[in-house]
Design a protein around this motif. Structure first.
Motif, PDB file in Angstrom:
ATOM      1  N   GLN A   3      52.978  36.368  36.492  1.00 36.14           N
ATOM      2  CA  GLN A   3      51.879  37.073  35.831  1.00 36.14           C
ATOM      3  C   GLN A   3      52.330  38.430  35.297  1.00 36.14           C
ATOM      4  OE1 GLN A   3      48.507  38.096  38.169  1.00 36.14           O
ATOM      5  NE2 GLN A   3      47.132  37.774  36.463  1.00 36.14           N
TER       6      GLN A   3
ATOM      7  N   VAL B  81      50.109  48.614  36.587  1.00 35.91           N
ATOM      8  CA  VAL B  81      49.213  47.476  36.812  1.00 35.91           C
ATOM      9  C   VAL B  81      50.021  46.410  37.552  1.00 35.91           C
ATOM     10  CG1 VAL B  81      47.703  47.870  34.854  1.00 35.91           C
ATOM     11  CG2 VAL B  81      49.753  46.505  34.546  1.00 35.91           C
ATOM     12  N   GLN B  82      49.318  45.643  38.385  1.00 31.31           N
ATOM     13  CA  GLN B  82      50.019  44.672  39.225  1.00 31.31           C
ATOM     14  C   GLN B  82      49.676  43.245  38.851  1.00 31.31           C
ATOM     15  OE1 GLN B  82      49.117  45.430  43.300  1.00 31.31           O
ATOM     16  NE2 GLN B  82      50.029  47.469  43.302  1.00 31.31           N
TER      17      GLN B  82
ATOM     18  N   GLN C 186      53.812  37.869  32.082  1.00 28.25           N
ATOM     19  CA  GLN C 186      52.764  37.556  31.109  1.00 28.25           C
ATOM     20  C   GLN C 186      52.109  38.834  30.563  1.00 28.25           C
ATOM     21  OE1 GLN C 186      48.969  35.695  32.480  1.00 28.25           O
ATOM     22  NE2 GLN C 186      50.060  33.854  31.874  1.00 28.25           N
ATOM     23  N   PHE C 187      51.848  39.811  31.442  1.00 30.48           N
ATOM     24  CA  PHE C 187      51.239  41.077  30.998  1.00 30.48           C
ATOM     25  C   PHE C 187      52.109  41.745  29.936  1.00 30.48           C
ATOM     26  CE2 PHE C 187      48.882  41.860  35.284  1.00 30.48           C
ATOM     27  CZ  PHE C 187      47.868  41.022  34.867  1.00 30.48           C
TER      28      PHE C 187
ATOM     29  N   PHE D 295      42.740  45.296  32.221  1.00 30.37           N
ATOM     30  CA  PHE D 295      43.035  46.249  33.299  1.00 30.37           C
ATOM     31  C   PHE D 295      41.970  47.346  33.410  1.00 30.37           C
ATOM     32  CE2 PHE D 295      47.335  45.346  31.268  1.00 30.37           C
ATOM     33  CZ  PHE D 295      47.510  44.170  31.954  1.00 30.37           C
TER      34      PHE D 295
ATOM     35  N   ARG E  12      51.277  51.127  29.938  1.00 32.96           N
ATOM     36  CA  ARG E  12      51.219  50.529  31.272  1.00 32.96           C
ATOM     37  C   ARG E  12      52.601  50.061  31.692  1.00 32.96           C
ATOM     38  NH1 ARG E  12      45.847  51.064  33.184  1.00 32.96           N
ATOM     39  NH2 ARG E  12      44.394  50.432  31.568  1.00 32.96           N
TER      40      ARG E  12
ATOM     41  N   THR F 264      52.395  39.462  26.490  1.00 32.00           N
ATOM     42  CA  THR F 264      51.230  39.523  25.618  1.00 32.00           C
ATOM     43  C   THR F 264      51.013  40.924  25.060  1.00 32.00           C
ATOM     44  OG1 THR F 264      49.814  39.924  27.539  1.00 32.00           O
ATOM     45  CG2 THR F 264      50.022  37.633  26.799  1.00 32.00           C
ATOM     46  N   GLY F 265      51.886  41.871  25.423  1.00 31.19           N
ATOM     47  CA  GLY F 265      51.778  43.229  24.883  1.00 31.19           C
ATOM     48  C   GLY F 265      50.743  44.090  25.575  1.00 31.19           C
ATOM     49  N   ASN F 266      50.058  43.548  26.594  1.00 35.94           N
ATOM     50  CA  ASN F 266      49.044  44.349  27.281  1.00 35.94           C
ATOM     51  C   ASN F 266      49.681  45.467  28.103  1.00 35.94           C
ATOM     52  OD1 ASN F 266      46.231  43.339  26.805  1.00 35.94           O
ATOM     53  ND2 ASN F 266      47.272  41.416  27.249  1.00 35.94           N
ATOM     54  N   ALA F 267      50.897  45.268  28.546  1.00 37.69           N
ATOM     55  CA  ALA F 267      51.661  46.344  29.179  1.00 37.69           C
ATOM     56  C   ALA F 267      52.898  46.581  28.318  1.00 37.69           C
ATOM     57  CB  ALA F 267      52.053  45.971  30.599  1.00 37.69           C
TER      58      ALA F 267
ATOM     59  N   GLY G   4      44.789  43.070  36.675  1.00 38.00           N
ATOM     60  CA  GLY G   4      45.893  43.955  37.011  1.00 38.00           C
ATOM     61  C   GLY G   4      45.785  44.559  38.393  1.00 38.00           C
TER      62      GLY G   4
ATOM     63  N   PRO H   8      46.851  44.051  22.547  1.00 36.21           N
ATOM     64  CA  PRO H   8      47.094  44.860  21.348  1.00 36.21           C
ATOM     65  C   PRO H   8      47.333  44.031  20.091  1.00 36.21           C
ATOM     66  CG  PRO H   8      48.955  44.960  22.859  1.00 36.21           C
ATOM     67  CD  PRO H   8      47.844  44.283  23.591  1.00 36.21           C
ATOM     68  N   ASN H   9      47.787  42.781  20.238  1.00 31.71           N
ATOM     69  CA  ASN H   9      48.029  41.945  19.061  1.00 31.71           C
ATOM     70  C   ASN H   9      46.879  40.987  18.773  1.00 31.71           C
ATOM     71  OD1 ASN H   9      50.657  43.109  19.025  1.00 31.71           O
ATOM     72  ND2 ASN H   9      51.281  41.647  20.606  1.00 31.71           N
TER      73      ASN H   9
ATOM     74  N   ASN I   5      51.909  37.832  40.957  1.00 35.11           N
ATOM     75  CA  ASN I   5      53.260  37.342  41.202  1.00 35.11           C
ATOM     76  C   ASN I   5      54.101  37.734  40.002  1.00 35.11           C
ATOM     77  OD1 ASN I   5      52.744  35.400  39.123  1.00 35.11           O
ATOM     78  ND2 ASN I   5      51.574  34.276  40.645  1.00 35.11           N
TER      79      ASN I   5
END
Lengths: 252, 230
Positions: free
Chosen positions: A167, A160-161, A170-171, B90, A127, A174-177, B172, B72-73, A164
């Motif tokens: 956030q 992914v958006q 933050q994505f 997402f 992402r 946290t490793g989500n993106a 997302g 992922p973690n 602001n």
């Protein structure tokens, strides 16, 4: 100390020097860290009291329009201070650019980004987080970058958006993106990329993210508010702002 | 004040999310409510507290922990990746997980209260007529607890429609996948498009009022029926 003397002296605890005043500033969230550092210096130097409210520029704008008790507005863009001037809520001649935002491609993983442009072109990441381009100047700048690289279409499914830039950070944190286009000011500490890896986007890849400050009409006679704007323009303040990952323009 | 196609998509996505979440909540919440209503186990207190936590916690806290634990973690993120599902943030499935947690007390508590109100006597009477536990549950407890199920369904659905903080944190903002009506309204307000925000917000207000008014009207009728019977 006798109780009597204590009661007599009690008001001194709340006393202010005669010439000191209070200014309340509404500040765009991306400028939180430098503003806190500047606030300490401002209070120490001038003796005025500074109260800070942080929020997204859109929220702060709506609050100001509806009578929020702010004296100074530090926006993340130029459009909102302009709109307040047009509406008569702010003073035109007080407006100036206090900082120019810089954009960086960032990953929380060290060494993930070696050649940022090539990485974006290869597209081998899950992402790419960007700020909402409709709301956040950093999001609009991110779209400029993708447009310039011709990657708007190819990367559409990866994006992914965040609502602001906080956030969006933050994505990625946290490793989500895997990757995100974030504000340089968010990932820099004492002039260094604090963690992960980054590519600082060349500033000619996107329209400058000029962040403007403006004096609100209700505060036109507030000495502390005027002092704060002068303080922000000063060379020492501008130099401090630069160390937090912003570009600066010499104010006229 | 007209709704754009993007607004309609957001509304449709919201209804899909609320429907799927409510179904999942009824399936998971019913046995949980039954256990909470009947048990004397020492775990009852802690479990009831866990169920009620989303009432107290700000959605930003719930959303932040979800973002970390589903990432992922995080433990759940590693599990879903190991199972080959991939990462949940997402995605629509991720929003369902968030909504189920967020609306859990609104579904479990009404059903639990209804089961408690049924009490032991009807079930004991059914047992003397040789009804098995399964039979007693479906033919005695569930029909008698019907008002609780109606409340749970309406509240769970309406609460998911009104969800904002959790979706904001793990969504997302992807059209047709995670951009629900409440987020779309927030976008409109932030973009200073107040007319569009008004239009969509009005739809939500009317819908929520209609849902709750229906619920309370039905409940009143049900209590009248019960009085008539006794």
């Amino acid at each position: 100390m006798s109780l009597y003397r204590f009661i007599v002296l009690l008001p001194l605890l709340f006393a202010q020097p005669l010439w000191a005043a209070t200014v309340t500033a509404a500040v765009a969230a991306n400028f939180t860290r430098p503003m806190q550092a500047l606030a300490d210096r401002f209070e120490a130097e001038t003796g005025h009291q500074l109260r800070l409210s942080f929020g997204s520029s859109g929220q702060l704008f709506a609050q100001i329009q509806n009578g929020a008790p702010f004296d100074v507005f530090l926006s993340a863009d130029q459009a909102k201070p302009e709109a307040l001037i047009d509406a008569g809520d702010a003073l035109a001649d007080s407006r100036f650019t206090y900082a120019v935002g810089a954009l960086a491609l960032w990953s929380a993983t060290p060494n993930r980004i070696q050649d940022g442009e090539a990485l974006l072109r290869r597209g081998d990441f899950n992402r790419l987080a960007i700020a909402n381009p409709r709301l956040a100047p950093y999001g609009a700048a991110a779209m400029d970058v993708l447009g310039r690289l011709g990657l708007n279409e190819p990367l559409a499914d990866h994006i992914v958006q965040g609502q602001n830039i906080a956030q969006t950070h933050q994505f990625v944190a946290t490793g989500n993106a895997d990757l995100g286009l974030v504000a340089l000011s968010q990932i820099i500490e004492a002039g260094q990329i604090a963690s992960g890896s980054a590519w600082i986007i060349p500033s000619d890849y996107y329209h400058p993210i000029r962040q403007d400050a403006v004096l609100l009409s209700r505060a036109q006679d507030n000495t502390a508010a005027l002092a704060l704007l002068a303080f922000l323009r000063s060379d020492t303040s501008q130099a401090l702002i630069e160390t937090y990952g912003y570009h600066i323009e010499v104010p006229q | 004040m007209t709704l754009s196609p993007a607004d309609w998509n957001a509304l449709w996505l919201t209804l899909r999310l609320a429907s799927v979440s409510t179904l999942v909540l009824l399936v998971l919440g019913t046995p949980l409510a039954w256990w909470l209503a009947r048990t004397r186990h020492w775990l009852k207190g802690p479990v009831a507290a866990l169920v009620a936590l989303p009432l107290v916690l700000p959605p930003s806290v719930l959303g932040f922990y979800l973002l970390i634990s589903l990432g992922p973690n995080g433990p759940i993120g590693q599990l879903t990746q190991g199972l080959g599902i991939g990462l949940l943030p997402f995605t629509f499935a991720g929003l369902v997980v968030g909504s189920v947690l967020y609306s859990l007390p609104f579904v479990v508590q009404p059903i639990q209260n209804a089961f408690q109100a049924v009490g032991d006597r009807p079930l004991d009477a059914a047992a003397t007529l040789r009804a098995g536990p399964w039979d007693r549950f479906w033919t005695v407890a569930v029909p008698l607890a019907k008002p609780g199920f109606i409340s749970a369904t309406v509240l769970g659905f309406a609460h998911t429609v009104g969800e904002f903080g959790v979706v904001l944190m793990i969504g997302g903002n992807i059209p047709d996948e995670t951009r629900v009506a409440s987020v779309q309204i927030y976008d409109h307000v932030e973009a200073l498009a107040y007319d569009q925000a008004h239009a969509l917000a009005a739809v939500l207000v009317v819908f929520s009022f209609a849902a709750l008014a229906t619920l309370y009207t039905l409940q009143r009728r049900n209590t009248h029926l019960n009085w008539g019977r006794s």
